[in-house]
Design a protein around this motif. Structure first.
Motif, PDB file in Angstrom:
ATOM      1  N   ASN A 179      30.727  24.449  20.205  1.00 16.95           N
ATOM      2  CA  ASN A 179      30.053  23.604  21.187  1.00 16.95           C
ATOM      3  C   ASN A 179      29.378  22.428  20.474  1.00 16.95           C
ATOM      4  N   PHE A 200      31.091  19.300  30.444  1.00 18.08           N
ATOM      5  CA  PHE A 200      29.941  19.850  29.730  1.00 18.08           C
ATOM      6  C   PHE A 200      28.672  19.757  30.574  1.00 18.08           C
ATOM      7  N   SER A 251      24.453  19.597  29.401  1.00 15.31           N
ATOM      8  CA  SER A 251      23.666  19.434  28.179  1.00 15.31           C
ATOM      9  C   SER A 251      22.326  20.146  28.300  1.00 15.31           C
ATOM     10  N   PHE A 255      25.761  20.630  23.964  1.00 14.77           N
ATOM     11  CA  PHE A 255      26.665  20.422  25.092  1.00 14.77           C
ATOM     12  C   PHE A 255      27.468  21.708  25.295  1.00 14.77           C
ATOM     13  N   PRO A 273      30.155  24.090  27.385  1.00 12.68           N
ATOM     14  CA  PRO A 273      31.294  23.952  28.303  1.00 12.68           C
ATOM     15  C   PRO A 273      30.950  24.547  29.655  1.00 12.68           C
ATOM     16  N   THR A 290      37.474  24.033  29.138  1.00 12.92           N
ATOM     17  CA  THR A 290      36.757  23.271  28.118  1.00 12.92           C
ATOM     18  C   THR A 290      36.404  24.148  26.928  1.00 12.92           C
TER      19      THR A 290
END
Length: 280
Positions: A111, A229, A231, A252, A254, A259
């Motif tokens: 990540n 994403f 955050s 960030f 997924p 992702t």
């Protein structure tokens, strides 16, 4: 946005205290009660008829939640020496903290994660983040790398962000709130710069890519692969150093399985970063 410095040269500590009190929406009586003083004494301080003691000034700045950097400003204005040091991350005294930040960033892989200071300058990043910034203009990767410029500049990540208008609005609002809290003129200057960047037309994001619990960052990679994403920002509690008080770790995460799988695949394509926290 007003970029006037919070403390013009020669201004009295009482004026600064009144500005912070007005900024926080607190009355003299409320602040005096919280700081174990009297409204009369606080009034005398604000009008220049009295000077606060060091202990009282520290209590007042704490109750007003004045940022650590600006607490030093008020102390100097009152004739005291700064209480809070500002130690560079590459100082030996910060060795343990810098090492732990490097390990924390590495643990977040695949990540994307980074550490930035109060002006959004990057002081550390992991391999997952490097995979996202490939293809941006070289001048945006020259130290110190600034995350706001990197994200919003038309030669940066902006063309790849599918929901650019939405994400841009989120970042600018975040900056406005930080400026309101900190009164930082350099941060206000950065806001004026990035808010003026031209915004290219962006396609509407695919509804299925939205995260129901937070505003997503939607990045389209070469070949049309869409990464989604959310955050998360982490800061230090009760910092006693200016540098530490302004650090933030941004991760960030997924927001979908596609992702997450793509990040695992991407990690093998990126070499480890050569420098960690403390590099500029």
């Amino acid at each position: 946005m007003n970029t006037q410095l919070l403390r013009p040269p020669g201004i009295d500590v009482g004026v600064l205290l009144r500005r912070w009190r007005d900024r926080r929406g607190v009355s003299q009586l409320q602040l005096a009660s919280r700081a174990d003083s009297s409204a009369r004494h606080l009034s005398f301080i604000e009008t220049g008829r009295a000077k606060p003691s060091l202990a009282l000034l520290l209590r007042l700045t704490e109750q007003l939640d004045v940022p650590v950097r600006e607490r030093n400003t008020l102390l100097v204005a009152a004739g005291f020496a700064p209480v809070y040091p500002e130690t560079p991350l590459d100082d030996p005294a910060m060795g343990v903290l810098s090492g732990e930040l490097e390990r924390l960033l590495a643990v977040h892989d695949p990540n994307p994660a980074l550490v930035h200071d109060g002006l959004y300058n990057v002081v550390g990043a992991n391999r997952g983040l490097l995979a996202l910034v490939s293809g941006v203009a070289d001048h945006l990767l020259a130290p110190p790398i600034n995350t706001m410029r990197l994200t919003l500049h038309p030669e940066g990540m902006a063309p790849a962000i599918r929901n650019l208008a939405q994400w841009r609005a989120h970042l600018l609002d975040q900056m406005r709130r930080q400026i309101a809290v900190s009164g930082s003129a350099p941060l206000a200057d950065l806001y004026e710069e990035v808010a003026a960047y031209p915004v290219a037309d962006s396609r509407a994001p695919e509804p299925a890519a939205h995260a129901a619990y937070a505003v997503p960052l939607l990045i389209e990679r070469e070949g049309g692969q869409l990464l989604s994403f959310v955050s998360m920002l982490t800061t230090f509690n009760t910092p006693l150093d200016v540098t530490v008080s302004e650090l933030a770790i941004e991760t960030f995460l997924p927001s979908d399985q596609e992702t997450a799988a793509a990040l695992r695949d991407m990690l093998g394509e990126v070499r480890p970063p050569e420098a960690g926290p403390g590099s500029r």
